[in-house]
Design a protein around this motif. Structure first.
Motif, PDB file in Angstrom:
ATOM      1  N   TRP A  84       3.613   2.358  -0.184  1.00  0.00           N
ATOM      2  CA  TRP A  84       3.038   1.117  -0.413  1.00  0.00           C
ATOM      3  C   TRP A  84       1.444   1.082  -0.339  1.00  0.00           C
ATOM      4  N   TYR A  85       0.901   1.660   0.695  1.00  0.00           N
ATOM      5  CA  TYR A  85      -0.630   1.742   0.768  1.00  0.00           C
ATOM      6  C   TYR A  85      -1.108   2.502  -0.226  1.00  0.00           C
ATOM      7  N   GLY A  86      -0.396   3.729  -0.422  1.00  0.00           N
ATOM      8  CA  GLY A  86      -1.286   4.842  -1.316  1.00  0.00           C
ATOM      9  C   GLY A  86      -1.300   4.200  -2.731  1.00  0.00           C
ATOM     10  N   LEU A  87      -0.173   3.675  -3.088  1.00  0.00           N
ATOM     11  CA  LEU A  87      -0.166   3.129  -4.534  1.00  0.00           C
ATOM     12  C   LEU A  87      -1.343   1.994  -4.651  1.00  0.00           C
ATOM     13  N   ARG A  88      -1.410   1.090  -3.533  1.00  0.00           N
ATOM     14  CA  ARG A  88      -2.626   0.248  -3.532  1.00  0.00           C
ATOM     15  C   ARG A  88      -3.589   0.782  -3.658  1.00  0.00           C
ATOM     16  N   CYS A  89      -3.911   1.627  -2.969  1.00  0.00           N
ATOM     17  CA  CYS A  89      -5.352   2.387  -3.156  1.00  0.00           C
ATOM     18  C   CYS A  89      -5.503   3.180  -4.436  1.00  0.00           C
ATOM     19  N   LEU A  90      -4.633   3.626  -4.886  1.00  0.00           N
ATOM     20  CA  LEU A  90      -4.672   4.230  -6.391  1.00  0.00           C
ATOM     21  C   LEU A  90      -4.947   3.031  -7.389  1.00  0.00           C
ATOM     22  N   ALA A  91      -4.280   1.961  -7.082  1.00  0.00           N
ATOM     23  CA  ALA A  91      -4.521   0.937  -8.106  1.00  0.00           C
ATOM     24  C   ALA A  91      -6.017   0.326  -7.941  1.00  0.00           C
ATOM     25  N   GLY A  92      -6.679   0.396  -6.697  1.00  0.00           N
ATOM     26  CA  GLY A  92      -7.748   0.010  -6.352  1.00  0.00           C
ATOM     27  C   GLY A  92      -8.903   0.929  -7.119  1.00  0.00           C
ATOM     28  N   ALA A  93      -8.406   2.180  -7.164  1.00  0.00           N
ATOM     29  CA  ALA A  93      -9.565   3.292  -7.460  1.00  0.00           C
ATOM     30  C   ALA A  93      -9.540   3.105  -9.146  1.00  0.00           C
ATOM     31  N   ALA A 175     -23.592   1.659   4.407  1.00  0.00           N
ATOM     32  CA  ALA A 175     -22.730   0.660   3.423  1.00  0.00           C
ATOM     33  C   ALA A 175     -23.371   0.758   2.029  1.00  0.00           C
ATOM     34  N   GLY A 176     -24.704   0.813   1.687  1.00  0.00           N
ATOM     35  CA  GLY A 176     -25.309   1.066   0.500  1.00  0.00           C
ATOM     36  C   GLY A 176     -24.502   2.041  -0.307  1.00  0.00           C
ATOM     37  N   LEU A 177     -24.356   3.329   0.177  1.00  0.00           N
ATOM     38  CA  LEU A 177     -23.880   4.516  -0.497  1.00  0.00           C
ATOM     39  C   LEU A 177     -22.510   4.104  -0.616  1.00  0.00           C
ATOM     40  N   LEU A 178     -21.643   3.734   0.245  1.00  0.00           N
ATOM     41  CA  LEU A 178     -20.244   3.975   0.334  1.00  0.00           C
ATOM     42  C   LEU A 178     -19.820   2.624  -0.531  1.00  0.00           C
ATOM     43  N   GLY A 179     -20.614   1.415  -0.645  1.00  0.00           N
ATOM     44  CA  GLY A 179     -20.141   0.316  -1.494  1.00  0.00           C
ATOM     45  C   GLY A 179     -20.508   0.504  -2.975  1.00  0.00           C
ATOM     46  N   ARG A 180     -20.973   1.671  -3.375  1.00  0.00           N
ATOM     47  CA  ARG A 180     -21.387   1.826  -4.792  1.00  0.00           C
ATOM     48  C   ARG A 180     -19.867   2.101  -5.452  1.00  0.00           C
ATOM     49  N   PRO A 181     -19.517   1.428  -6.706  1.00  0.00           N
ATOM     50  CA  PRO A 181     -18.317   1.762  -7.193  1.00  0.00           C
ATOM     51  C   PRO A 181     -17.774   2.894  -7.620  1.00  0.00           C
ATOM     52  N   ALA A 182     -18.538   3.870  -7.941  1.00  0.00           N
ATOM     53  CA  ALA A 182     -18.191   5.268  -8.014  1.00  0.00           C
ATOM     54  C   ALA A 182     -17.765   5.875  -6.817  1.00  0.00           C
TER      55      ALA A 182
END
Length: 205
Positions: A84-93, A175-182
């Protein structure tokens, strides 16, 4: 008396189980990026791990291993959670920037109670956490001589302390780097892939 050799054994095994990307780690990273209740989240993850490790080393881990029905429930429940969590993460990506966490300003710090509930949910409702701490670490620790169990548990707890503290601090300062969409899409995609792989391995083991 603390045994350095057994302590390092617990530290190494604990680190090997906690360091792979998982639900707790992803939640800590997300919290660090948002900059909200990072200390509370990290402290809760450490406290939960410490309590479960102590429970397992005290003998409960070996008891679970001797109960096939309970062990199967943890195994299949953990696989279902990981799936469930893996599919959720892939959907987020796939969604991209819409799912990326954003740093919060002072007016949007949120409620500490909600933050605590979120990290407890992510920790205690994840059967895979019990497999790692209570069953695996517990089985190894409880199989040691009475005088070495405390050293092993202390080592495993130290691994949790160091990992979650470092992860929360790193996420907060980057946070600035990790929060970038890409970048976040990459994190979500990697997390999702690892979760699905762990689910498959858990079912095959």
């Amino acid at each position: 008396m603390l045994s350095q050799q057994v302590f390092m054994q617990g530290l190494g095994l604990g680190a090997s189980l906690i360091m792979p990307i998982g639900a707790q780690n992803a939640h800590v990273i997300r919290t660090g990026i948002r900059g909200r209740h990072v200390l509370l989240t990290v402290a809760t993850c450490i406290a939960v791990d410490a309590a479960l490790i102590a429970l397992g080393v005290s003998g409960f881990g070996a008891l679970v291993q001797s109960a096939p029905a309970l062990l199967a429930a943890c195994r299949y429940g953990g696989a279902a959670f990981l799936l469930w969590y893996g599919l959720r993460c892939l959907a987020g990506a796939w969604r991209g920037s819409a799912g990326a966490p954003q740093p919060a300003d002072a007016a949007r710090q949120g409620d500490a109670g909600k933050a605590l509930a979120a990290v407890l949910t992510m920790s205690l409702l994840n059967p895979h956490v019990y497999l790692d701490t209570v069953v695996l670490l517990g089985a190894v620790g409880s199989g040691l001589a009475d005088g070495h169990r405390a050293s092993f548990a202390a080592g495993a707890m130290t691994a949790s302390l160091l990992w979650f503290s470092g992860l929360g601090l790193l996420a907060r300062h980057c946070a600035g780097l990790l929060g970038r969409p890409a970048v976040w899409r990459g994190i979500e995609a990697l997390t999702g892939a690892v979760m699905l792989l762990m689910a498959v391995l858990l079912l095959r083991d």
